[in-house]
Design a protein around this motif. Structure first.
Motif, PDB file in Angstrom:
ATOM      1  N   LEU A   1       3.417  49.640  40.254  1.00  0.00           N
ATOM      2  CA  LEU A   1       2.576  50.542  41.044  1.00  0.00           C
ATOM      3  C   LEU A   1       2.876  50.438  42.535  1.00  0.00           C
ATOM      4  O   LEU A   1       2.648  51.396  43.275  1.00  0.00           O
ATOM      5  N   VAL A   2       3.349  49.274  43.001  1.00  0.00           N
ATOM      6  CA  VAL A   2       3.688  49.137  44.419  1.00  0.00           C
ATOM      7  C   VAL A   2       5.179  49.332  44.656  1.00  0.00           C
ATOM      8  O   VAL A   2       5.683  49.053  45.736  1.00  0.00           O
ATOM      9  N   GLY A   3       5.900  49.838  43.650  1.00  0.00           N
ATOM     10  CA  GLY A   3       7.299  50.200  43.846  1.00  0.00           C
ATOM     11  C   GLY A   3       8.265  49.049  43.801  1.00  0.00           C
ATOM     12  O   GLY A   3       9.221  49.021  44.581  1.00  0.00           O
ATOM     13  N   GLU A   4       8.071  48.083  42.906  1.00  0.00           N
ATOM     14  CA  GLU A   4       8.985  46.964  42.768  1.00  0.00           C
ATOM     15  C   GLU A   4       9.530  46.894  41.344  1.00  0.00           C
ATOM     16  O   GLU A   4       9.341  45.903  40.622  1.00  0.00           O
ATOM     17  N   PRO A   5      10.218  47.922  40.875  1.00  0.00           N
ATOM     18  CA  PRO A   5      10.681  47.942  39.481  1.00  0.00           C
ATOM     19  C   PRO A   5      11.697  46.860  39.161  1.00  0.00           C
ATOM     20  O   PRO A   5      11.714  46.340  38.045  1.00  0.00           O
ATOM     21  N   GLU A   6      12.547  46.486  40.142  1.00  0.00           N
ATOM     22  CA  GLU A   6      13.556  45.482  39.832  1.00  0.00           C
ATOM     23  C   GLU A   6      12.913  44.116  39.608  1.00  0.00           C
ATOM     24  O   GLU A   6      13.338  43.357  38.737  1.00  0.00           O
ATOM     25  N   HIS A   7      11.895  43.786  40.397  1.00  0.00           N
ATOM     26  CA  HIS A   7      11.187  42.533  40.147  1.00  0.00           C
ATOM     27  C   HIS A   7      10.466  42.584  38.808  1.00  0.00           C
ATOM     28  O   HIS A   7      10.405  41.592  38.080  1.00  0.00           O
ATOM     29  N   ALA A   8       9.921  43.735  38.489  1.00  0.00           N
ATOM     30  CA  ALA A   8       9.254  43.878  37.201  1.00  0.00           C
ATOM     31  C   ALA A   8      10.238  43.657  36.057  1.00  0.00           C
ATOM     32  O   ALA A   8       9.928  42.967  35.079  1.00  0.00           O
ATOM     33  N   ARG A   9      11.439  44.207  36.190  1.00  0.00           N
ATOM     34  CA  ARG A   9      12.449  44.006  35.154  1.00  0.00           C
ATOM     35  C   ARG A   9      12.825  42.530  35.028  1.00  0.00           C
ATOM     36  O   ARG A   9      13.051  42.010  33.940  1.00  0.00           O
ATOM     37  N   THR A  10      12.891  41.859  36.181  1.00  0.00           N
ATOM     38  CA  THR A  10      13.303  40.458  36.167  1.00  0.00           C
ATOM     39  C   THR A  10      12.329  39.606  35.377  1.00  0.00           C
ATOM     40  O   THR A  10      12.738  38.720  34.613  1.00  0.00           O
ATOM     41  N   VAL A  11      11.030  39.854  35.575  1.00  0.00           N
ATOM     42  CA  VAL A  11      10.040  38.997  34.925  1.00  0.00           C
ATOM     43  C   VAL A  11       9.602  39.539  33.561  1.00  0.00           C
ATOM     44  O   VAL A  11       8.930  38.835  32.811  1.00  0.00           O
ATOM     45  N   ALA A  12       9.964  40.782  33.245  1.00  0.00           N
ATOM     46  CA  ALA A  12       9.496  41.376  31.981  1.00  0.00           C
ATOM     47  C   ALA A  12      10.111  40.689  30.767  1.00  0.00           C
ATOM     48  O   ALA A  12       9.446  40.482  29.755  1.00  0.00           O
ATOM     49  N   GLY A  13      11.410  40.353  30.885  1.00  0.00           N
ATOM     50  CA  GLY A  13      12.087  39.706  29.774  1.00  0.00           C
ATOM     51  C   GLY A  13      12.065  40.556  28.511  1.00  0.00           C
ATOM     52  O   GLY A  13      11.990  41.778  28.548  1.00  0.00           O
ATOM     53  N   ARG A  14      12.112  39.892  27.374  1.00  0.00           N
ATOM     54  CA  ARG A  14      12.136  40.611  26.097  1.00  0.00           C
ATOM     55  C   ARG A  14      10.769  41.191  25.748  1.00  0.00           C
ATOM     56  O   ARG A  14      10.679  42.143  24.977  1.00  0.00           O
ATOM     57  N   LEU A  15       9.717  40.609  26.315  1.00  0.00           N
ATOM     58  CA  LEU A  15       8.379  41.038  25.940  1.00  0.00           C
ATOM     59  C   LEU A  15       8.105  42.477  26.354  1.00  0.00           C
ATOM     60  O   LEU A  15       7.561  43.269  25.592  1.00  0.00           O
ATOM     61  N   TYR A  16       8.492  42.823  27.582  1.00  0.00           N
ATOM     62  CA  TYR A  16       8.208  44.170  28.088  1.00  0.00           C
ATOM     63  C   TYR A  16       9.453  44.907  28.572  1.00  0.00           C
ATOM     64  O   TYR A  16       9.353  46.041  29.054  1.00  0.00           O
ATOM     65  N   GLY A  17      10.615  44.253  28.483  1.00  0.00           N
ATOM     66  CA  GLY A  17      11.824  44.871  29.002  1.00  0.00           C
ATOM     67  C   GLY A  17      12.133  46.223  28.393  1.00  0.00           C
ATOM     68  O   GLY A  17      12.558  47.153  29.086  1.00  0.00           O
ATOM     69  N   GLY A  18      11.905  46.350  27.068  1.00  0.00           N
ATOM     70  CA  GLY A  18      12.190  47.622  26.424  1.00  0.00           C
ATOM     71  C   GLY A  18      11.325  48.747  26.946  1.00  0.00           C
ATOM     72  O   GLY A  18      11.768  49.902  27.045  1.00  0.00           O
TER      73      GLY A  18
END
Length: 509
Positions: free
Chosen positions: A283-300
């Motif tokens: 929501l604050v525009g940090e998709p790359e950080h979100a991808r980094t921490v998402a891992g397999r749980l939310y990466g898809g």
């Protein structure tokens, strides 16, 4: 840092020569280049410019006139004066050199073979390179924080890297306000003296922050956590106010530390809060950080088109309808084996799910079949577009409330004009009140401020085009816009002010 006069003089293609003010070359940062032949260009300057002229309108025979000219430029914050020779004058007038030296204003001789546009391009290229370097360094710093957070001693490593990038210090507090880690080591004593500020933040729902300036440094304290009660606090101290790059870095650290604290809870709670933190990152525009921490749980989920749903309790409804919706969304996610990100905050639920997935359809079905909820849904977007999708969902929610409907999707809002939403009495009263001072001025004085404002806004602030529409000189239009600002006591540089004025004009015709 932005280009300086010294860096321009090192450019062999420009062949500039210093005639006065040579002791200020290294400190003089050039914000922009402006060309003017006016004897008083200061109304059109903001400060920080390298002003270029051929002296066409200057009274070079009068030392007094040239002294006044240089004094005006120095007073307006001009960084330097570049005088082009070989056009109006073969050499730079000595009286101008003397005046520049007296006012410590750097004076550069621009040879005839160096066009002014070449200097403008050189400055523009250096500014662009500096901004690119800043942005690149900021992204790399955020990646460093992420890597540090994933290390075995993640919290300590993250604080150390954050303090190093900020050229200051950083400290982490637990939920009680006790200091648990600090970097550098001496910062623990400084952080302990902020117990009062941390205590005040404990009574506020996360996220919350406070800033204070003291004799030692400037300090910001941020609460950590995704629930009503903060799980901890981050304090950072710097010598100066953080710039945009540093602020993004602090926000990234807040998000990463929040995730680290939440990992101590039970697995299910951890997954739920992880999803909430990821959604906040998006929501604050940090998709790359979100991808980094998402891992397999939310990466898809982040690799697929997603939709954002924002839901609230319907007006006049008692009970925790939003909580019930959250439970049903999570149940639908478990049943469909699909990831979903959910944030509950102040009676509102924000959910992100795959655009074409079963969970998204279940969310819509639950809300549409309930009289207790009202919701707005965005169009499909990728991970980088989540902030925009969130805004779409919020606008759709506002329309749903206005129209008395359970669910409104963004496509319905975007299919028509928003001007139809401006017709109620409250909006018309606001428009009348906002424009009344200008209409009263036009009724008693010359100037046509309302018409001039309409033309200027319709031309997106383009002075020449708007002046042509009105049939007046652009200087006349500039004067009228200054009068508008004075009468309304608002700045037309503020996009919110321009938006409100435009909507007021459209509302009242």
């Amino acid at each position: 840092m932005p280009p300086t006069l010294a860096s321009l003089l090192r450019n062999p293609a420009l062949k500039l020569a210093v005639l006065a003010g040579g002791d200020r070359l290294a400190e003089a940062a050039v914000r922009w280049v402006h060309t003017s032949e006016l004897d008083d260009p200061t109304p059109y300057l903001e400060g920080g410019e390298l002003l270029l002229t051929t002296g066409l309108k200057l009274d070079v025979g009068s030392a007094e006139a040239l002294g006044q000219y240089v004094a005006r430029l120095a007073g307006a914050g001009v960084v330097a004066l570049g005088f082009g020779v070989g056009v109006s004058h073969d050499t730079v007038p000595q009286a101008l050199v003397d005046a520049a030296a007296a006012h410590r204003l750097p004076l550069l001789e621009v040879p005839h073979r160096t066009p002014f546009i070449a200097i403008s391009k050189a400055v523009s290229a250096e500014i662009a390179a500096d901004r690119y370097k800043t942005v690149t360094a900021g992204f790399e710093a955020q990646r460093e924080l992420t890597r540090a957070a994933l290390a075995p001693d993640g919290t300590t490593a993250l604080l150390s890297r954050l303090a190093a990038h900020l050229k200051g210090w950083a400290a982490l507090y637990d939920a009680s306000g006790a200091v648990v880690a600090a970097a550098p080591e001496w910062a623990g004593r400084r952080a302990a003296r902020l117990a009062g500020e941390v205590e005040r933040l404990r009574g506020r729902s996360a996220p919350a922050s406070a800033a204070m300036a003291g004799t030692e440094d400037r300090v910001e304290v941020h609460s950590l956590g995704t629930g009503r009660r903060p799980r901890g606090f981050l304090a950072v101290g710097t010598e100066e106010r953080p710039d945009t790059s540093a602020r993004y870095l602090v926000n990234a650290a807040v998000a990463l530390l929040t995730l680290s604290l939440e990992q101590s809870r039970a697995l299910q709670d951890t997954e739920q809060r992880l999803g909430a933190a990821l959604l906040r990152m998006l929501l604050v525009g940090e998709p790359e950080h979100a991808r980094t921490v998402a891992g397999r749980l939310y990466g898809g989920l982040l690799d697929a088109p997603v939709r954002v749903l924002v839901a609230e309790r319907a007006a006049g409804v008692a009970g925790d309808a939003v909580g019930l919706l959250a439970e049903r969304v999570e149940t639908a996610a478990l049943r469909a084996a699909e990831p979903v990100l959910v944030v509950r905050d102040a009676g509102r639920l924000t959910a992100l799910a795959a655009a074409e997935g079963e969970v998204a359809r279940a969310c819509l079905a639950v809300v549409d079949g309930s009289d207790d909820l009202v919701a707005g849904v965005s169009a499909a977007a990728d991970a980088a577009g989540v902030p925009g999708a969130h805004e779409q969902a919020q606008r759709a929610l506002a329309v749903a409330r206005r129209r008395g409907r359970s669910v409104v999707e963004h496509d319905e809002v975007g299919s028509g004009s928003m001007l139809g939403l401006l017709g109620d009495d409250a909006v018309r009263a606001f428009a009348d009140g906002l424009l009344r001072p200008l209409r009263e001025h036009d009724a008693t004085a010359r100037g046509d401020l309302v018409a001039s404002l309409r033309a200027w806004l319709s031309r997106h602030g383009q002075w020449d085009a708007a002046a042509a529409d009105l049939g007046v000189h652009r200087h006349t239009l500039r004067y009228r816009m200054r009068r508008v600002e004075e009468i309304l006591e608002r700045s037309l540089d503020d996009p919110d002010v321009r938006m409100e004025l435009w909507l007021a004009l459209k509302t009242r015709g």
